[in-house]
Design a protein around this motif. Structure first.
Motif, PDB file in Angstrom:
ATOM      1  N   PRO A 144       0.714  -5.471   1.416  1.00  0.00           N
ATOM      2  CA  PRO A 144      -0.759  -6.225   2.313  1.00  0.00           C
ATOM      3  C   PRO A 144      -1.132  -4.748   2.001  1.00  0.00           C
ATOM      4  CG  PRO A 144       0.917  -4.851   3.969  1.00  0.00           C
ATOM      5  CD  PRO A 144       1.909  -5.354   2.866  1.00  0.00           C
ATOM      6  N   ASN A 145      -0.980  -3.729   0.939  1.00  0.00           N
ATOM      7  CA  ASN A 145      -1.944  -2.761   0.755  1.00  0.00           C
ATOM      8  C   ASN A 145      -2.593  -2.120   1.843  1.00  0.00           C
ATOM      9  OD1 ASN A 145      -3.484  -1.310  -1.958  1.00  0.00           O
ATOM     10  ND2 ASN A 145      -5.666  -2.653  -1.490  1.00  0.00           N
ATOM     11  N   VAL A 146      -1.651  -1.316   2.531  1.00  0.00           N
ATOM     12  CA  VAL A 146      -2.197  -0.835   3.571  1.00  0.00           C
ATOM     13  C   VAL A 146      -1.548   0.765   3.444  1.00  0.00           C
ATOM     14  CG1 VAL A 146      -2.148  -0.976   6.041  1.00  0.00           C
ATOM     15  CG2 VAL A 146      -2.789  -2.514   5.444  1.00  0.00           C
ATOM     16  N   ALA A 147      -2.027   1.439   3.902  1.00  0.00           N
ATOM     17  CA  ALA A 147      -1.501   3.225   3.751  1.00  0.00           C
ATOM     18  C   ALA A 147      -0.062   3.032   4.217  1.00  0.00           C
ATOM     19  CB  ALA A 147      -2.142   3.943   4.001  1.00  0.00           C
ATOM     20  N   ASN A 148       0.212   2.612   5.002  1.00  0.00           N
ATOM     21  CA  ASN A 148       1.854   2.700   6.037  1.00  0.00           C
ATOM     22  C   ASN A 148       2.511   1.959   6.129  1.00  0.00           C
ATOM     23  OD1 ASN A 148       0.095   1.666   7.941  1.00  0.00           O
ATOM     24  ND2 ASN A 148       0.247   2.364   9.197  1.00  0.00           N
ATOM     25  N   VAL A 149       2.752   0.453   5.387  1.00  0.00           N
ATOM     26  CA  VAL A 149       3.653  -0.409   5.124  1.00  0.00           C
ATOM     27  C   VAL A 149       4.133  -0.296   3.759  1.00  0.00           C
ATOM     28  CG1 VAL A 149       3.724  -3.158   4.869  1.00  0.00           C
ATOM     29  CG2 VAL A 149       1.943  -1.733   6.785  1.00  0.00           C
TER      30      VAL A 149
END
Ligand code: HGY
Ligand code: MN
Ligand code: MN
Length: 447
Positions: free
Chosen positions: A295-300
């Motif tokens: 999902p292009n999310v820093a903490n995933v």
């Protein structure tokens, strides 16, 4: 039938006429560069507001010469200078003459240069203006085309405009959504094209006398050889593909490293190994220029990654072998990491040779201008590559500074543009002289 006394072409490189025409081409490249979808950079995408303003500008220049100008159903902008009508003292018999087409594309990459594509369109227009200003009656229509979607940035596949001219638009392409979910067909309708009338764009062999695409080289060869112009022998083959690594998204803070299925790490390993593969095969170039991380999310932890593969080589056999090897390796990397790998889409385009007779005429025109012609193949793709499989097609390369392209530092010199104009004009008038009906001589007008 009136004969025109043929006046020998002059070495007009220094002529004020050519110098002014070249200056105007450069000015117009600057003006077109301001037609951008991203202020501060050159970015002109398919059927975008920037493309609309570019068309308005180019159309105004075309119509100011007295040429007709139209948008075809695919979104190509087409100017046409017809032979003199019957009854005109300079009339020539073959009213339905096949056309000489000169042009290139008006779209650009993101943060591109001013000259990739636009220069070829504006050189074609400048030649039509020279014909009008020198009252030169060409025995064939001179058509200037600004192709659309050559780069394929908005709809992820190149050459929509030129492929429409050869009837090669699969329906699925029309349905393909852009990044905002707008299908290509809808974008085209909004732009006043017509996806239901693409068949009307198709050119027949009898419609085309010859097709020339002037273009910057986008490489260092001409500059390294201190040559302003080169005749392009052909273009390398091109493999494009969309690949997907599917792992498992998860919490960046709680999932232990040994139990991750990180899609981006798999893609990264593939990209580095692709670079090593290409470095080991002479003449092979391979690029991953687009990566989508979900999902292009820093903490995933990235669960899915889609990437675009661009692989080129002059020899089709070597290119296909390298392509297969790369795809196999991607599958192995996925398996080793417990991920899924999918080849979502591929497009194979064979290498192409340009027309020998047309290229020979270009070479003669360069020699007649007192220059040494470069001969080189193109590592870049062009609309001419699509058209060369159907019509006599040639390309003229202009030297570009440092070989830089697809970058804001892309540059050509006004002097080389003047030289290209003089050579192209010789090409046009020699072609006219050799195709004019019996008894009609075409003045190789001085320029
Ligand atoms: O990708 C190419 O070679 C061209 O610029 N479309
Ligand atoms: Mn390009
Ligand atoms: Mn180009």
């Amino acid at each position: 039938m009136t004969n025109h006394a043929a006046t020998p072409a002059t070495d007009a490189r220094g002529s004020q006429f050519v110098a002014e025409a070249a200056r105007q081409v450069m000015r117009r490249c600057d003006q077109l560069a301001d037609c951008t979808d991203r202020p501060g950079e050159v970015c002109r995408l398919f059927c975008s507001p920037a493309m609309q303003s570019a068309h308005t500008l180019v159309r105004s220049w075309i119509e100011a010469t007295g040429m007709s100008c139209r948008l075809d159903a695919a979104g190509n902008l087409i100017g046409r200078l017809d032979p003199p009508k019957a009854g005109d003292h300079r009339a020539v018999q073959n009213e339905q003459a096949a056309a000489l087409i000169i042009g290139s594309h008006l779209d650009t990459v993101v943060n591109g240069g001013k000259y990739d594509g636009a220069l070829g369109v504006l050189l074609g227009l400048a030649l039509a203006e020279i014909a009008v200003k020198t009252d030169t009656a060409l025995p064939f229509p001179l058509v200037v085309i600004g192709f659309c979607e050559e780069e394929g940035v908005r709809y992820q596949e190149p050459y929509f405009g030129s492929r429409a001219l050869v009837g090669d638009i699969p329906d699925a392409w029309l349905r393909r959504p852009d990044a905002e979910g707008v299908p290509l067909a809808d974008a085209l309708r909004t732009f006043r094209g017509d996806p239901d009338r693409l068949a009307e764009c198709v050119l027949r062999p009898e419609d085309v006398l010859a097709l020339v695409e002037p273009h910057i080289e986008q490489g260092p060869t001409l500059e390294d050889r201190s040559l302003p112009l080169g005749v392009v022998t052909g273009a390398v083959g091109h493999s494009r593909a969309s690949l997907e690594f599917v792992g498992r998204a998860g919490h960046a803070g709680t999932v232990p490293m040994q139990s991750r299925r990180d899609a981006l790490c798999a893609a990264a390993q593939f990209i580095v190994e692709l670079e090593q593969l290409a470095a080991g095969v002479a003449g092979l170039v391979a690029t991953v220029g687009r990566v989508e991380v979900l999902p292009n999310v820093a903490n995933v932890i990235p669960g899915e990654v889609r990437l675009r593969l661009d692989l080129r080589h002059a020899e089709d056999r070597d290119r296909l072998a390298a392509f297969r090897k790369a795809i196999e390796r991607a599958g192995e990397i996925a398996r080793q990491r417990g991920l899924e790998f999918n080849l979502l889409w591929e497009q194979q385009q064979e290498s192409v040779q340009f027309d020998a007779a047309c290229s020979g005429r270009l070479e003669q025109a360069i020699v007649a201008a007192g220059l040494t012609p470069g001969r080189l193949s193109s590592g870049a793709g062009h609309d001419a590559v699509i058209l060369a499989r159907h019509f006599p097609t040639a390309m003229l390369f202009l030297r570009c500074a440092g070989g830089i392209s697809h970058h804001p530092d892309e540059a050509v010199s006004e002097a080389d543009v003047a030289t290209a104009l003089e050579v192209l004009w010789r090409f046009v008038t020699d072609l006219a002289a050799s195709t004019a009906p019996d008894g009609v001589q075409v003045a190789r007008t001085k320029i």
